[in-house]
Design a protein around this motif. Structure first.
Motif, PDB file in Angstrom:
ATOM      1  N   CYS A  92      61.973  46.410   3.798  1.00 43.73           N
ATOM      2  CA  CYS A  92      60.795  46.281   4.664  1.00 43.73           C
ATOM      3  C   CYS A  92      60.799  44.944   5.410  1.00 43.73           C
ATOM      4  N   THR A  93      61.269  43.892   4.731  1.00 42.98           N
ATOM      5  CA  THR A  93      61.196  42.564   5.340  1.00 42.98           C
ATOM      6  C   THR A  93      62.080  42.433   6.563  1.00 42.98           C
ATOM      7  N   PHE A  94      63.273  43.037   6.533  1.00 48.33           N
ATOM      8  CA  PHE A  94      64.158  42.828   7.682  1.00 48.33           C
ATOM      9  C   PHE A  94      64.150  43.989   8.669  1.00 48.33           C
ATOM     10  N   THR A  95      63.458  45.068   8.342  1.00 47.60           N
ATOM     11  CA  THR A  95      63.349  46.175   9.306  1.00 47.60           C
ATOM     12  C   THR A  95      62.029  46.161  10.053  1.00 47.60           C
ATOM     13  N   HIS A  96      61.031  45.488   9.505  1.00 47.81           N
ATOM     14  CA  HIS A  96      59.723  45.482  10.168  1.00 47.81           C
ATOM     15  C   HIS A  96      59.779  44.553  11.378  1.00 47.81           C
ATOM     16  N   LYS A  97      59.366  45.066  12.522  1.00 46.45           N
ATOM     17  CA  LYS A  97      59.457  44.310  13.766  1.00 46.45           C
ATOM     18  C   LYS A  97      58.550  43.087  13.752  1.00 46.45           C
ATOM     19  N   LYS A  98      57.378  43.215  13.141  1.00 48.38           N
ATOM     20  CA  LYS A  98      56.431  42.101  13.151  1.00 48.38           C
ATOM     21  C   LYS A  98      56.937  40.928  12.333  1.00 48.38           C
ATOM     22  N   LEU A  99      57.583  41.222  11.204  1.00 49.51           N
ATOM     23  CA  LEU A  99      58.030  40.146  10.325  1.00 49.51           C
ATOM     24  C   LEU A  99      59.216  39.406  10.946  1.00 49.51           C
ATOM     25  N   GLY A 100      60.246  40.140  11.312  1.00 49.11           N
ATOM     26  CA  GLY A 100      61.377  39.504  11.968  1.00 49.11           C
ATOM     27  C   GLY A 100      61.999  38.397  11.152  1.00 49.11           C
TER      28      GLY A 100
END
Length: 913
Positions: free
Chosen positions: A534-542
């Motif tokens: 989730c951390t590296f696929t979520h666009k907002k987190l980046g």
């Protein structure tokens, strides 16, 4: 509040508010809202203003007052849920009668459209009030139950049952009042009741008589009454409820006996149209209640059991009114089925009738799990204002209850409702602390449910609360629990709420936390893998690739080799790791492409900047123009010409009168020299950029290096027969010697042939450039602090050999501007331009002429440091590149080297004035 109540003792304990309704016999009682001063309990204050009976005689006034007092006293002594509850007994004062009851909305007469003794304008809530069917059914059932209590329990006949004496309390329940004409049984309680009524006296004031439109015929015609008389009044009341407050018959109060005799005939042959508005299921019962024969009328107990009242809503409301009689088991069964009934009830009934009964059960912890779902179901249908006013005050204490555990479960399931309608301050103080307790609850079941439910309302939680309170508790629960289910649910919960967190919080708090988890069960490892994904696929987190490569990827690789993983789980790890690597590679390529684009843009900008500089160089004024401007600044007319020292036209520059008077002789001489030099510079053509063509397209220029070296050699071989020659100039002598050394004084030996003598170097010395000899040489001591040129003795050494190394041409680079391309010596031999100035005649006396391909340096001796302000390289003739393109007067060097000193003197005088 009317002024009449101000002196009444009831105001000592109660605050009297606004006038809200009216009721009682003849609508004579004004009803005010109020509160008890000691407990702030809400009440209704009934006030009878004695001014309304001022028109009567004293004995009539006394009769009215006595009748009203009797009715209130009877009501005070009676206690039943169907009778109006008195909170404070009647108080008599000089101006009014007053007593307090439970909170009241209005009388039934007000609701049915009788607005006598109401404030003006009529309150909107009364004017627009419409009875629902369930309210009507249950209201009539309540009146029937009240009559049953009076007839069977108290052995009393009410005697004046009418809409004025039916009060709707704050929750909408129908309550009986107005016992002014009630009659007790004269027989003992164990005997058949017998009621003795008074004969109707038309001469009495109306307030001393019951409402004749609701009184049974036998009461007027035969002066007899019993419990059936009240049942007749109930029939008329039922007719009025379904006919907008109209009774069955209008009575002529002036001739009441004749009117009732006529009424008997109509009742005996009652037409179907009279009861057409009454519901069919109760129409026959109402017809029986209106029967002339009292024995035919149903009693109150029988009326409570008719099918008309077997309505789900009416029975539900009835059950609420009898809850105090039920045990917990019966209550729990009833509350379980209540959610099916609530949607069928009107909102007003639910909010004002059902809700108060439910919230009253919150004091019983065992019933809270059964009551709470119904309360929250009602809250969903309420507006935010109604929720805050009616529900939240009762829910606040329940938020703090931890037992039974079902309370937390119910609240967690309805958390979205609570966070939506609860004000932020109450969320912070009541709702979220309950969630925190649920996360830390000792019950694993509660923890699991809480962790599963938190993501459903995470978007409603304020970010500071989530960051500082919720996330730390979830992490602590994950690390400290011994339950695998709680640990896995903690990881799943964190993974679902990552989208509501910011990138830096995830990098600083969540990802390091994953490396602290001690267990290595496959479910836990998969939970960790899910968070990483989730951390590296979520666009907002980046999450930046540096962090993924430096910490996340090594941790994932170490987890992927765990022995507990099966093949599918291992493949999942490998897929995520591969995806991470692909993403890092993609980001790296993207950054390289962006860097290349930025370099190309920078290179394009540099080329553009160079082109602009070249264009600016073309537009730069020539040295002569610059010198002319400087001369105009320093030596121009400073009178009326302004800052630049010139007027509108090109006028010759003259020294002002004040300047000529104050200047010394030396200053005048220096000024004259500067003006002469400036005049010479003006006559020169401005420099123009020369285009350099490619070597392939232009013919090869002749290499003049050897000629320059030969000329330099011939110049060195010159000898002067006379050792020293003195030249007078400006009142002083210049000693010219020709030493044997071939170097240029103050410049060092450099391998550049200047066309005159030994190699000559150029030093950029700013405004005061000077050439000082390190050893005796040609032109030693040029540009000293004085403005007079100083020539040292020149000596020639014929045995001096030329250096064997090829001459270094880099010293000539300073002759050109930085923005122009360098050219070789071979390309510096264009034909002399037409109109170029000839070399100074006196310079030819010092040596033979150079070949036509080379240009001698114009040796105008001028002390640069002696000029105030200076002119720089552009003002020094020795540093003017244009001089290299000027033709030579003669092609051979004069063997005599110098002519008579007189001619030199004349030339110097011409030059320096």
């Amino acid at each position: 509040m009317t002024s009449a109540v101000m002196g009444n003792p009831v105001t000592r304990e109660f605050e009297v508010g606004r006038h809200i309704a009216s009721g009682g016999p003849g609508m004579s009682w004004r009803i005010y809202n109020g509160t008890k001063k000691s407990t702030k309990q809400e009440v209704a204050v009934f006030v009878f203003d004695k001014k309304i009976i001022d028109r009567y005689q004293k004995f009539e006034k006394d009769q009215i007052i006595d009748s009203l007092k009797k009715g209130v006293q009877q009501l005070t002594r009676l206690r039943h849920p169907r009778l109006l509850t008195v909170q404070h007994p009647l108080e008599d004062s000089r101006d009014c009668l007053a007593f307090c009851t439970e909170p009241v909305f209005a009388s039934l007469a007000n609701v049915l459209g009788q607005w006598d003794n109401l404030p003006s304008p009529v309150p909107t809530d009364i004017k627009e009030y419409k009875l629902y069917d369930v309210e009507t059914k249950y209201g009539l059932l309540q009146v029937s139950e009240g009559l049953s209590f009076l007839h069977s329990g108290v052995k009393m006949v009410h005697g004046n049952l009418c809409p004025e004496n039916i009060i709707l309390n704050k929750s909408g329940a129908w309550k009986i009042m107005g016992f002014d004409f009630s009659i007790y049984s004269s027989n003992p309680s164990d005997a058949e009741p017998k009621y003795v009524c008074k004969e109707w006296d038309p001469n009495l004031p109306p307030l001393c008589l019951p409402n004749p439109e609701y009184v049974a015929p036998e009461y007027i015609l035969s002066v007899s009454c019993d419990a059936s008389s009240d049942m007749y009044s109930l029939g008329v009341l039922t007719h009025a409820v379904f006919n907008e407050g109209k009774p069955v018959f209008q009575v002529n109060k002036q001739d009441i006996f004749k009117s009732f005799s006529r009424q008997l005939d109509q009742l005996s042959h009652l037409s179907p149209g009279v009861l057409s508005q009454i519901p069919e299921e109760v129409r026959e019962h109402v017809k029986m209640l209106l029967s002339v024969t009292s024995n035919v009328r149903p009693d109150a107990d029988q009326m409570t059991k008719i099918p008309f009242f077997d309505d789900v809503g009416a029975m539900t409301l009835q059950y609420f009114d009898s809850l105090f009689q039920r045990d917990n088991l019966q209550k729990s069964q009833f509350y379980k089925g209540l959610p099916k009934v609530l949607p069928k009830l009107p909102k007003r009934v639910v909010v004002y009738r059902v809700l108060p009964a439910l919230t009253s059960e919150f004091v019983n912890p065992d019933m809270v799990p059964f009551v709470l779902p119904n309360v929250l179901l009602i809250a969903e249908e309420c507006t935010k204002e109604e929720y805050v006013r009616l529900i939240l005050p009762d829910l606040t204490p329940v938020f703090k209850q931890q037992e039974p555990v079902q309370i937390l479960l119910i609240f967690l399931q309805k958390m979205d409702l609570l966070l939506t309608k609860t004000p932020p301050e109450d969320i912070k103080n009541s709702v979220l602390p309950m969630v925190y307790r649920a996360v830390e609850a000792p019950s694993i079941q509660i923890q699991e449910l809480c962790l599963n439910i938190i993501p459903t309302f995470a978007n409603l939680i304020e970010y500071p609360s989530m960051k500082n309170a919720l996330i730390p508790r979830i992490k602590s629960s994950c690390l400290q629990t011994s339950s695998l289910a709680v640990r896995v649910n903690s990881l799943v919960c964190l993974g679902k709420i990552l989208e509501y967190l910011d990138k830096w919080f995830v990098i600083d708090e969540i990802l390091p936390f994953l490396q602290q988890i001690p267990s290595r069960e496959p479910a836990v490892l998969m939970g960790i893998l899910g968070i990483y994904k989730c951390t590296f696929t979520h666009k907002k987190l980046g999450i930046p690739k540096e962090h993924l490569a430096g910490k996340s990827l090594p941790h994932l690789v170490s987890l992927s080799i765990d022995n507990n993983l099966n093949l599918n789980q291992f493949n999942s790890f490998m897929a995520v790791i591969k995806e991470m690597l692909n993403r890092m590679e993609t980001e790296h390529k993207t950054k390289l492409e962006q860097l290349h684009i930025m370099q190309e843009q920078q290179r394009s900008l540099n080329i553009t900047s160079q082109m602009n500089q070249l264009e600016e160089t073309k537009n730069t004024p020539s040295p002569a123009t610059q010198v002319r401007d400087i001369d105009e600044i320093f030596g121009g007319n400073s009178g009326s010409a302004g800052v630049n020292g010139k007027e509108s036209g090109s006028q010759p520059t003259t020294v002002s009168q004040s300047s000529r008077v104050s200047l010394t002789l030396e200053e005048k001489q220096r000024l004259a020299k500067e003006q002469e030099q400036a005049a010479k510079l003006r006559s020169q053509q401005p420099l123009a950029p020369q285009s350099v063509k490619p070597a392939t397209t232009t013919p090869q220029a002749k290499d003049l290096t050897s000629s320059l070296l030969n000329n330099m050699t011939s110049l060195n071989n010159l000898s002067l027969n006379s050792g020293t020659r003195t030249m007078p100039m400006q009142g002083s002598t210049i000693s010219s010697t020709f030493p044997a050394g071939p170097t240029v004084g103050g410049m060092g030996t450099m391998g550049v042939s200047n066309g005159f003598n030994s190699p000559m170097g150029f030093q950029a010395g700013g405004m005061g450039m000077g050439m000082r000899p390190a050893a005796p040489g040609l032109y030693g001591g040029m540009a000293t602090t004085t403005s007079t040129p100083n020539f040292s003795a020149l000596s020639q050494n014929q045995n001096q050999n030329q250096p064997s190394k090829p001459p270094n041409m880099s010293a000539l680079d300073s002759l050109f501007t930085s923005n122009k391309p360098k050219v070789s010596m071979n390309q510096m031999a264009p034909k002399p331009a037409a109109g170029s100035a000839a070399p100074s005649p006196w310079l030819s006396q010092f040596g033979t002429g150079q070949p036509s391909q080379t240009a001698p340096i114009q040796a105008t001796p001028m002390g640069m440091t002696g000029v105030q302000g200076g002119f720089g390289m552009q003002a020094n003739p020795f540093f003017n590149p244009q001089n290299f393109s000027q033709p030579v007067a003669s092609s051979t060097m004069n063997t005599g080297v110098m002519k008579q000193s007189a001619s030199v003197n004349n030339d110097l005088k011409d030059l320096f004035g």
